[in-house]
Design a protein around this motif. Structure first.
Motif, PDB file in Angstrom:
ATOM      1  N   ALA A 113       0.838  -1.195   0.000  1.00  0.00           N
ATOM      2  CA  ALA A 113       0.000   0.000   0.000  1.00  0.00           C
ATOM      3  C   ALA A 113       0.874   1.245   0.000  1.00  0.00           C
ATOM      4  CB  ALA A 113      -0.915   0.003   1.216  1.00  0.00           C
ATOM      5  N   SER A 114       0.341   2.323  -0.580  1.00  0.00           N
ATOM      6  CA  SER A 114       1.072   3.583  -0.576  1.00  0.00           C
ATOM      7  C   SER A 114       0.085   4.735  -0.486  1.00  0.00           C
ATOM      8  CB  SER A 114       1.929   3.729  -1.839  1.00  0.00           C
ATOM      9  OG  SER A 114       1.122   3.814  -2.998  1.00  0.00           O
ATOM     10  N   VAL A 115       0.480   5.764   0.248  1.00  0.00           N
ATOM     11  CA  VAL A 115      -0.270   7.013   0.348  1.00  0.00           C
ATOM     12  C   VAL A 115       0.740   8.142   0.311  1.00  0.00           C
ATOM     13  CG1 VAL A 115      -1.661   8.503   1.858  1.00  0.00           C
ATOM     14  CG2 VAL A 115      -2.245   6.077   1.627  1.00  0.00           C
ATOM     15  N   VAL A 116       0.488   9.147  -0.533  1.00  0.00           N
ATOM     16  CA  VAL A 116       1.337  10.331  -0.575  1.00  0.00           C
ATOM     17  C   VAL A 116       0.684  11.401   0.296  1.00  0.00           C
ATOM     18  CG1 VAL A 116       2.507  12.035  -2.012  1.00  0.00           C
ATOM     19  CG2 VAL A 116       2.058   9.738  -2.911  1.00  0.00           C
ATOM     20  N   PHE A 117       1.442  11.943   1.234  1.00  0.00           N
ATOM     21  CA  PHE A 117       0.893  12.865   2.221  1.00  0.00           C
ATOM     22  C   PHE A 117       0.825  14.290   1.669  1.00  0.00           C
ATOM     23  CE2 PHE A 117       1.585  15.020   6.567  1.00  0.00           C
ATOM     24  CZ  PHE A 117       0.226  15.198   6.733  1.00  0.00           C
ATOM     25  N   PHE A 118      -0.145  14.509   0.762  1.00  0.00           N
ATOM     26  CA  PHE A 118      -0.495  15.869   0.368  1.00  0.00           C
ATOM     27  C   PHE A 118      -1.415  16.394   1.470  1.00  0.00           C
ATOM     28  CE2 PHE A 118       0.026  13.539  -3.657  1.00  0.00           C
ATOM     29  CZ  PHE A 118       0.904  14.367  -4.352  1.00  0.00           C
ATOM     30  N   THR A 119      -0.947  17.337   2.265  1.00  0.00           N
ATOM     31  CA  THR A 119      -1.686  17.689   3.479  1.00  0.00           C
ATOM     32  C   THR A 119      -3.114  18.151   3.196  1.00  0.00           C
ATOM     33  OG1 THR A 119      -0.635  19.875   3.415  1.00  0.00           O
ATOM     34  CG2 THR A 119       0.346  18.232   4.871  1.00  0.00           C
ATOM     35  N   ALA A 265      -5.174  -3.052   4.411  1.00  0.00           N
ATOM     36  CA  ALA A 265      -6.151  -4.083   4.775  1.00  0.00           C
ATOM     37  C   ALA A 265      -6.944  -4.564   3.564  1.00  0.00           C
ATOM     38  CB  ALA A 265      -7.100  -3.549   5.848  1.00  0.00           C
ATOM     39  N   SER A 266      -7.276  -3.642   2.660  1.00  0.00           N
ATOM     40  CA  SER A 266      -8.118  -3.995   1.515  1.00  0.00           C
ATOM     41  C   SER A 266      -7.335  -4.560   0.341  1.00  0.00           C
ATOM     42  CB  SER A 266      -8.888  -2.763   1.041  1.00  0.00           C
ATOM     43  OG  SER A 266      -8.004  -1.823   0.442  1.00  0.00           O
ATOM     44  N   GLY A 267      -6.036  -4.208   0.255  1.00  0.00           N
ATOM     45  CA  GLY A 267      -5.239  -4.609  -0.886  1.00  0.00           C
ATOM     46  C   GLY A 267      -5.461  -3.745  -2.115  1.00  0.00           C
ATOM     47  N   GLU A 268      -6.278  -2.690  -1.994  1.00  0.00           N
ATOM     48  CA  GLU A 268      -6.548  -1.792  -3.110  1.00  0.00           C
ATOM     49  C   GLU A 268      -5.703  -0.531  -2.980  1.00  0.00           C
ATOM     50  OE1 GLU A 268     -10.686  -0.965  -3.361  1.00  0.00           O
ATOM     51  OE2 GLU A 268     -11.276  -3.069  -3.550  1.00  0.00           O
ATOM     52  N   GLN A 269      -5.157  -0.060  -4.105  1.00  0.00           N
ATOM     53  CA  GLN A 269      -4.335   1.135  -4.068  1.00  0.00           C
ATOM     54  C   GLN A 269      -5.193   2.366  -3.793  1.00  0.00           C
ATOM     55  OE1 GLN A 269      -1.061   1.537  -4.024  1.00  0.00           O
ATOM     56  NE2 GLN A 269      -0.782  -0.684  -4.102  1.00  0.00           N
ATOM     57  N   HIS A 270      -4.681   3.238  -2.958  1.00  0.00           N
ATOM     58  CA  HIS A 270      -5.387   4.472  -2.606  1.00  0.00           C
ATOM     59  C   HIS A 270      -5.309   5.449  -3.780  1.00  0.00           C
ATOM     60  CE1 HIS A 270      -6.187   8.287  -0.468  1.00  0.00           C
ATOM     61  NE2 HIS A 270      -6.894   7.527   0.343  1.00  0.00           N
ATOM     62  N   PRO A 271      -6.359   6.242  -4.029  1.00  0.00           N
ATOM     63  CA  PRO A 271      -6.309   7.206  -5.144  1.00  0.00           C
ATOM     64  C   PRO A 271      -5.224   8.264  -4.989  1.00  0.00           C
ATOM     65  CG  PRO A 271      -8.285   7.515  -3.806  1.00  0.00           C
ATOM     66  CD  PRO A 271      -7.681   6.221  -3.391  1.00  0.00           C
ATOM     67  N   CYS A 272      -4.718   8.419  -3.774  1.00  0.00           N
ATOM     68  CA  CYS A 272      -3.634   9.376  -3.548  1.00  0.00           C
ATOM     69  C   CYS A 272      -2.325   8.614  -3.280  1.00  0.00           C
ATOM     70  CB  CYS A 272      -3.970  10.284  -2.360  1.00  0.00           C
ATOM     71  SG  CYS A 272      -3.146  11.869  -2.384  1.00  0.00           S
ATOM     72  N   GLY A 273      -2.147   7.516  -3.994  1.00  0.00           N
ATOM     73  CA  GLY A 273      -0.985   6.672  -3.800  1.00  0.00           C
ATOM     74  C   GLY A 273       0.163   7.019  -4.733  1.00  0.00           C
ATOM     75  N   ALA A 274       1.086   6.088  -4.879  1.00  0.00           N
ATOM     76  CA  ALA A 274       2.313   6.333  -5.638  1.00  0.00           C
ATOM     77  C   ALA A 274       2.038   6.635  -7.110  1.00  0.00           C
ATOM     78  CB  ALA A 274       3.253   5.135  -5.513  1.00  0.00           C
ATOM     79  N   ASP A 275       1.009   6.032  -7.702  1.00  0.00           N
ATOM     80  CA  ASP A 275       0.688   6.320  -9.109  1.00  0.00           C
ATOM     81  C   ASP A 275       0.250   7.772  -9.276  1.00  0.00           C
ATOM     82  OD1 ASP A 275       1.307   3.918 -10.419  1.00  0.00           O
ATOM     83  OD2 ASP A 275      -0.592   3.013  -9.804  1.00  0.00           O
ATOM     84  N   PHE A 276      -0.553   8.265  -8.330  1.00  0.00           N
ATOM     85  CA  PHE A 276      -0.954   9.663  -8.387  1.00  0.00           C
ATOM     86  C   PHE A 276       0.257  10.569  -8.144  1.00  0.00           C
ATOM     87  CE2 PHE A 276      -2.627  13.590  -6.433  1.00  0.00           C
ATOM     88  CZ  PHE A 276      -3.463  14.009  -7.455  1.00  0.00           C
ATOM     89  N   GLY A 277       1.127  10.162  -7.218  1.00  0.00           N
ATOM     90  CA  GLY A 277       2.347  10.926  -6.990  1.00  0.00           C
ATOM     91  C   GLY A 277       3.199  11.019  -8.236  1.00  0.00           C
ATOM     92  N   LEU A 278       3.266   9.930  -9.002  1.00  0.00           N
ATOM     93  CA  LEU A 278       3.989   9.938 -10.279  1.00  0.00           C
ATOM     94  C   LEU A 278       3.364  10.929 -11.243  1.00  0.00           C
ATOM     95  CD1 LEU A 278       5.816   8.882 -12.575  1.00  0.00           C
ATOM     96  CD2 LEU A 278       4.226   6.951 -12.823  1.00  0.00           C
ATOM     97  N   ARG A 279       2.042  10.947 -11.332  1.00  0.00           N
ATOM     98  CA  ARG A 279       1.396  11.856 -12.276  1.00  0.00           C
ATOM     99  C   ARG A 279       1.678  13.315 -11.924  1.00  0.00           C
ATOM    100  NH1 ARG A 279       1.090  12.764 -17.134  1.00  0.00           N
ATOM    101  NH2 ARG A 279      -0.729  13.903 -17.878  1.00  0.00           N
ATOM    102  N   VAL A 280       1.672  13.627 -10.646  1.00  0.00           N
ATOM    103  CA  VAL A 280       1.988  14.990 -10.215  1.00  0.00           C
ATOM    104  C   VAL A 280       3.407  15.364 -10.640  1.00  0.00           C
ATOM    105  CG1 VAL A 280       2.404  16.437  -8.181  1.00  0.00           C
ATOM    106  CG2 VAL A 280       0.325  15.054  -8.324  1.00  0.00           C
ATOM    107  N   VAL A 281       4.353  14.450 -10.474  1.00  0.00           N
ATOM    108  CA  VAL A 281       5.737  14.711 -10.883  1.00  0.00           C
ATOM    109  C   VAL A 281       5.818  14.910 -12.392  1.00  0.00           C
ATOM    110  CG1 VAL A 281       8.051  13.686 -11.038  1.00  0.00           C
ATOM    111  CG2 VAL A 281       6.774  13.589  -8.887  1.00  0.00           C
ATOM    112  N   GLU A 282       5.054  14.139 -13.166  1.00  0.00           N
ATOM    113  CA  GLU A 282       5.063  14.314 -14.620  1.00  0.00           C
ATOM    114  C   GLU A 282       4.590  15.709 -15.015  1.00  0.00           C
ATOM    115  OE1 GLU A 282       4.332   9.678 -16.068  1.00  0.00           O
ATOM    116  OE2 GLU A 282       2.610  10.984 -15.695  1.00  0.00           O
TER     117      GLU A 282
END
Length: 299
Positions: A113-119, A265-282
């Motif tokens: 699991a991953s979450v990017v802490f955008f406050t 717990a769910s095994g599902e990626q959070h919408p604010c996870g590493a993939d979203f973090g990648l898109r922001v960097v792009e």
């Protein structure tokens, strides 16, 4: 969930460590830092050990909370994911697209699991507001101002000694906050145009895939009296403003950790996870290219 902290700077000391120690769903297991003596000191302040050996900490925890510069974070995040650790990441995930992609790929490959802490994405009134505006739709334009005074004369910011903020400026420090709200509401970005303003100030114009456009004004060098944040949306339903942030980052981090626990717990990626973090960097990297070329950049 046993969780370790990577980092010992002001953000780790002021936000990460106290929340990790308080969160009822976590067992704060230890601190690792690039300076072992700082890790020992920060750990001792919260009754946990400091680690000089990162691999040892990773072997003893289920997750890590990362409070490190974005040039350092990607390599250690990949290392933690490969050790099977869930990740609470800081923004921006990285300073280059390849580094951000490596983190996202490691998360997917190891199914952590991953979450990017955008406050702002984890602010109390902001969470339902973002969800409501995204569901409402029909937005025509958006405007976002993130005008900080970290490096302005008279600033007392604890982050004024941050080398990466001084080098990369507002685009990479507060730009991620603005994008973290605009993208889920207005949709993905197809094109970005960037224009330099005073000092580190930068202005962005975004063309979103759904047809809307947005403008961003970003700075870490605004006069103290002129600093502040705000976001406005205009569309077929009228005008909407992002609620004021009346609480500090501690409450937001509690919610980000709740999100990490739920994703693990769910095994599902959070919408604010590493993939979203990648898109922001792009998008940020596209803005950098636009500054260099003087024209719009497809992202």
């Amino acid at each position: 969930m046993r969780i370790g902290l990577l980092g010992t700077g002001p953000w780790a000391e002021r936000v990460h460590a106290p929340v990790l120690a308080e969160h009822p769903g976590l067992e704060f297991a230890g601190v690792w830092g690039r300076r072992p003596e700082a890790a020992e000191a920060l750990g001792a302040a919260h009754g946990v050990p400091g680690y000089a050996d990162l691999d040892r900490l990773l072997a003893e925890v289920d997750a890590v909370s990362v409070a490190l510069p974005p040039s350092v974070q990607p390599g250690l995040a990949v290392r933690a994911a490969e050790a099977g650790c869930h990740l609470l990441l800081d923004k921006p995930v990285a300073l280059t697209v390849p580094d951000a992609r490596a983190v996202a790929e490691a998360v997917r490959a190891r199914k952590v699991a991953s979450v990017v802490f955008f406050t702002v994405r984890f602010g109390g009134p902001q969470i339902p507001w973002i969800e409501e505006q995204a569901e409402l739709g029909g937005w025509f334009t958006g405007r976002s101002d993130w005008l900080g005074s970290v490096f302005a004369p008279g600033s007392a910011s604890p982050y004024a000694a941050s080398p990466w903020r001084e080098e990369k400026g507002a685009l990479w420090d507060v730009g991620p906050h603005a994008l973290s709200v605009l993208l889920p509401v207005l949709g993905d970005v197809a094109q970005v145009t960037a224009v330099a303003g005073p000092l580190d100030t930068v202005h962005l114009v975004l063309r979103h895939t759904g047809g809307a456009s947005s403008t961003l004004a970003l700075s870490l060098t605004a006069p103290v009296a002129a600093g502040g944040t705000g976001m406005e949306l205009r569309g077929e339903h009228g005008v909407a403003h992002l609620p004021a942030r009346g609480e500090g980052p501690l409450a937001a981090m509690h919610r980000a950790l709740d999100a990490l626990l739920a994703a693990a717990a769910s095994g599902e990626q959070h919408p604010c996870g590493a993939d979203f973090g990648l898109r922001v960097v792009e998008v940020l990297a596209g803005a950098e290219r636009s500054l260099a070329t003087g024209g719009p950049v497809e992202v």
